[in-house]
Design a protein around this motif. Structure first.
Motif, PDB file in Angstrom:
ATOM      1  N   UNK A  88       0.918  -1.396   0.018  1.00  0.00           N
ATOM      2  CA  UNK A  88       0.033  -0.124  -0.045  1.00  0.00           C
ATOM      3  C   UNK A  88       1.051   1.354   0.011  1.00  0.00           C
ATOM      4  N   UNK A  89       1.846   1.346   0.676  1.00  0.00           N
ATOM      5  CA  UNK A  89       3.064   2.289   0.627  1.00  0.00           C
ATOM      6  C   UNK A  89       3.353   2.708  -0.889  1.00  0.00           C
ATOM      7  N   UNK A  90       3.482   1.540  -1.767  1.00  0.00           N
ATOM      8  CA  UNK A  90       3.951   1.708  -2.855  1.00  0.00           C
ATOM      9  C   UNK A  90       3.027   2.660  -3.838  1.00  0.00           C
ATOM     10  N   UNK A  91       1.738   2.694  -3.387  1.00  0.00           N
ATOM     11  CA  UNK A  91       0.719   3.432  -4.226  1.00  0.00           C
ATOM     12  C   UNK A  91       0.806   5.047  -3.745  1.00  0.00           C
ATOM     13  N   UNK A  92       1.430   5.040  -2.546  1.00  0.00           N
ATOM     14  CA  UNK A  92       1.765   6.547  -1.892  1.00  0.00           C
ATOM     15  C   UNK A  92       2.890   6.932  -2.771  1.00  0.00           C
ATOM     16  N   UNK A  93       4.150   6.359  -2.628  1.00  0.00           N
ATOM     17  CA  UNK A  93       5.378   6.643  -3.477  1.00  0.00           C
ATOM     18  C   UNK A  93       5.158   6.904  -4.948  1.00  0.00           C
ATOM     19  N   UNK A  94       4.264   6.065  -5.359  1.00  0.00           N
ATOM     20  CA  UNK A  94       3.854   6.533  -6.699  1.00  0.00           C
ATOM     21  C   UNK A  94       3.359   7.577  -7.246  1.00  0.00           C
ATOM     22  N   UNK A  95       2.404   7.995  -6.187  1.00  0.00           N
ATOM     23  CA  UNK A  95       1.690   9.063  -6.478  1.00  0.00           C
ATOM     24  C   UNK A  95       2.312  10.244  -6.200  1.00  0.00           C
ATOM     25  N   UNK A 102       9.620  13.993  -3.859  1.00  0.00           N
ATOM     26  CA  UNK A 102      10.617  13.013  -3.279  1.00  0.00           C
ATOM     27  C   UNK A 102      10.055  12.825  -1.767  1.00  0.00           C
ATOM     28  N   UNK A 103      10.126  11.540  -1.466  1.00  0.00           N
ATOM     29  CA  UNK A 103       9.339  11.279  -0.134  1.00  0.00           C
ATOM     30  C   UNK A 103      10.275  10.049   0.742  1.00  0.00           C
ATOM     31  N   UNK A 104      10.440  10.226   1.943  1.00  0.00           N
ATOM     32  CA  UNK A 104      11.175   9.339   2.594  1.00  0.00           C
ATOM     33  C   UNK A 104      10.209   8.928   3.785  1.00  0.00           C
ATOM     34  N   UNK A 105      10.470   7.690   4.280  1.00  0.00           N
ATOM     35  CA  UNK A 105       9.616   7.070   5.206  1.00  0.00           C
ATOM     36  C   UNK A 105      10.575   7.137   6.731  1.00  0.00           C
ATOM     37  N   UNK A 106       9.628   7.815   7.752  1.00  0.00           N
ATOM     38  CA  UNK A 106      10.265   8.065   8.953  1.00  0.00           C
ATOM     39  C   UNK A 106       9.836   6.680   9.808  1.00  0.00           C
ATOM     40  N   UNK A 107      10.921   6.081  10.224  1.00  0.00           N
ATOM     41  CA  UNK A 107      10.906   4.433  10.834  1.00  0.00           C
ATOM     42  C   UNK A 107      10.956   4.714  12.258  1.00  0.00           C
ATOM     43  N   UNK A 108      10.017   3.993  12.822  1.00  0.00           N
ATOM     44  CA  UNK A 108       9.676   4.564  14.429  1.00  0.00           C
ATOM     45  C   UNK A 108       9.572   3.469  15.412  1.00  0.00           C
ATOM     46  N   UNK A 109      10.191   3.577  16.409  1.00  0.00           N
ATOM     47  CA  UNK A 109       9.741   2.608  17.664  1.00  0.00           C
ATOM     48  C   UNK A 109       9.614   3.384  18.832  1.00  0.00           C
ATOM     49  N   UNK A 110       8.304   3.190  19.618  1.00  0.00           N
ATOM     50  CA  UNK A 110       8.054   4.298  20.652  1.00  0.00           C
ATOM     51  C   UNK A 110       8.663   3.755  21.840  1.00  0.00           C
ATOM     52  N   UNK A 111       8.954   2.548  21.981  1.00  0.00           N
ATOM     53  CA  UNK A 111       9.660   1.879  23.118  1.00  0.00           C
ATOM     54  C   UNK A 111       8.732   2.058  24.284  1.00  0.00           C
ATOM     55  N   UNK A 167      12.602  -2.266   3.700  1.00  0.00           N
ATOM     56  CA  UNK A 167      11.124  -2.429   3.185  1.00  0.00           C
ATOM     57  C   UNK A 167      10.816  -1.142   2.669  1.00  0.00           C
ATOM     58  N   UNK A 168      11.431  -0.154   3.050  1.00  0.00           N
ATOM     59  CA  UNK A 168      10.823   1.338   2.691  1.00  0.00           C
ATOM     60  C   UNK A 168      11.453   1.506   1.143  1.00  0.00           C
ATOM     61  N   UNK A 169      12.614   0.989   0.822  1.00  0.00           N
ATOM     62  CA  UNK A 169      13.224   1.270  -0.479  1.00  0.00           C
ATOM     63  C   UNK A 169      12.254   0.145  -1.311  1.00  0.00           C
ATOM     64  N   UNK A 170      11.792  -0.922  -0.933  1.00  0.00           N
ATOM     65  CA  UNK A 170      11.050  -1.815  -1.666  1.00  0.00           C
ATOM     66  C   UNK A 170       9.608  -1.052  -2.143  1.00  0.00           C
ATOM     67  N   UNK A 171       9.329  -0.385  -1.295  1.00  0.00           N
ATOM     68  CA  UNK A 171       8.035   0.279  -1.172  1.00  0.00           C
ATOM     69  C   UNK A 171       7.991   1.461  -2.159  1.00  0.00           C
ATOM     70  N   UNK A 172       9.359   1.953  -2.543  1.00  0.00           N
ATOM     71  CA  UNK A 172       9.559   2.905  -3.362  1.00  0.00           C
ATOM     72  C   UNK A 172       9.844   4.476  -2.696  1.00  0.00           C
ATOM     73  N   UNK A 173      10.014   4.164  -1.425  1.00  0.00           N
ATOM     74  CA  UNK A 173      10.560   5.519  -0.762  1.00  0.00           C
ATOM     75  C   UNK A 173      11.926   5.779  -1.407  1.00  0.00           C
ATOM     76  N   UNK A 174      12.174   7.184  -1.312  1.00  0.00           N
ATOM     77  CA  UNK A 174      13.776   7.530  -1.679  1.00  0.00           C
ATOM     78  C   UNK A 174      14.711   7.344  -0.623  1.00  0.00           C
ATOM     79  N   UNK A 175      14.245   6.884   0.534  1.00  0.00           N
ATOM     80  CA  UNK A 175      15.233   6.997   1.900  1.00  0.00           C
ATOM     81  C   UNK A 175      14.266   6.815   2.927  1.00  0.00           C
TER      82      UNK A 175
END
Length: 353
Positions: A88-95, A102-111, A167-175
């Protein structure tokens, strides 16, 4: 404000592997519009990011995307650890890319900033078994007492950050942007409030930054320093007034850690960009004193303060948050001198526009 007065903000610029149309960024903002059970975003989220890309924003940094079920701290936050989420993120990055963005994914763990009912019926993870102050946002229950992470737990979570970046790169994110700020897991290791460990992940600030450095090393190895951003701060969600005892020394230690692992782009975070914190300097001015790489600036910026900071060389990119929630056409309005709609939490927190 006329376009001629904000010419720096509209300059194209290349940072890392990203050729940006303007020196602007969309700051990461938690929206909680993913499916509560699956963490999959919908078509409304696709359109939300597409509209900001169509406006000409240089770099879109997504809302925090959790790296595992246990990393979750609010209902409705998206994930990046299942194939369905990636698809589903692939749809976001393609759009976004169709609009030239240019779009990058913020990867997060709240602890520890979570509750077992959200974190897969497991206790939240943290460097030490110290409960955060306050209640879980959008959930209402007090934070749970976390489970102190073992060395094996730490290795597993470092691996989850790395896999999320892949996974972010697979989803089409730029970083990716690694979320190391605001009292979440990486920042819990960084802080003496939440890290009382006596092993190599504890001790003085340089020691407490070990976990962050391990995450960054692995992410850089996986996707490249030219596609990796790190966000760090003094600010904590459970202690919003917290500040380092010696801000300049702390910033110097953070910068040394970033240099050590090969970072080239950083995103220091503060709520008030223009507030001085030491020696008459703002946080970003202190960062610039020790860092000659790329700086993304954030902290209630407006066009004037952003333009000035870029012109002075304090920051390279200006990130905007709430103005972009209220105005999907924020840059268009700036360029044309049109009125900027004020952010209204009653409306803009509840809607994706």
């Amino acid at each position: 404000m006329e376009h001629t007065m904000i010419s720096k903000l509209f300059e194209p610029v290349t940072i890392g592997s990203w050729k940006l149309r303007t020196r602007t960024a969309m700051a990461p903002m938690t929206r909680c519009f993913a499916d509560v059970q699956t963490g999959i975003v919908g078509e409304d989220v696709v359109e939300y990011y597409r509209r900001r890309a169509a406006d000409g924003i240089g770099l879109i940094i997504t809302e925090g995307i959790v790296i595992s079920p246990r990393a979750k701290g609010n209902p409705g936050v998206p994930g990046l650890y299942t194939q369905e989420q990636i698809n589903m993120w692939k749809k976001v990055t393609k759009a976004v890319h169709r609009e030239g963005g240019t779009i990058i994914a913020q990867i997060w763990h709240v602890g520890r900033a979570s509750h077992h009912e959200i974190a897969g019926n497991l206790p939240p993870q943290a460097p030490s078994a110290i409960r955060a102050e306050g209640k879980v946002s959008r959930f209402g229950k007090p934070f749970d007492i976390p489970e102190e992470m073992s060395i094996d737990d730490i290795k597993e979570v470092v691996g989850q950050y790395t896999q999320a970046a892949i996974n972010a790169i697979e989803a089409g994110f730029d970083g990716v942007e690694v979320h190391g700020a605001h009292g979440y897991l990486i920042d819990q290791f960084n802080s003496d409030l939440s890290n009382h460990r006596t092993d190599r992940y504890g001790g003085d600030l340089a020691g407490r930054l070990t976990f962050m450095k391990e995450v960054l090393k692995e992410v850089i190895d996986a996707v490249g320093a030219n596609r990796t951003l790190i966000r760090f701060s003094a600010l904590k969600i459970d202690q919003p007034d917290y500040m380092w005892d010696d801000p300049e020394e702390a910033i110097q230690t953070f910068i040394e850690a970033c240099k050590e692992v090969g970072m080239t782009m950083i995103h220091p975070s503060t709520m008030e960009f223009t507030k001085t914190i030491a020696d008459g300097k703002t946080m970003h001015q202190l960062v610039r004193k020790y860092w000659d790489g790329v700086i993304v600036g954030v902290g209630d910026l407006n066009a004037e303060t952003a333009e000035q900071a870029i012109a002075e060389g304090t920051i390279d990119i200006a990130a905007f948050g709430r103005p972009l929630l209220a105005n999907p056409d924020f840059l268009h309005r700036l360029e044309k001198g049109e009125k900027i709609i004020s952010y209204d939490p009653k409306t803009h927190l509840k809607e994706l526009i």
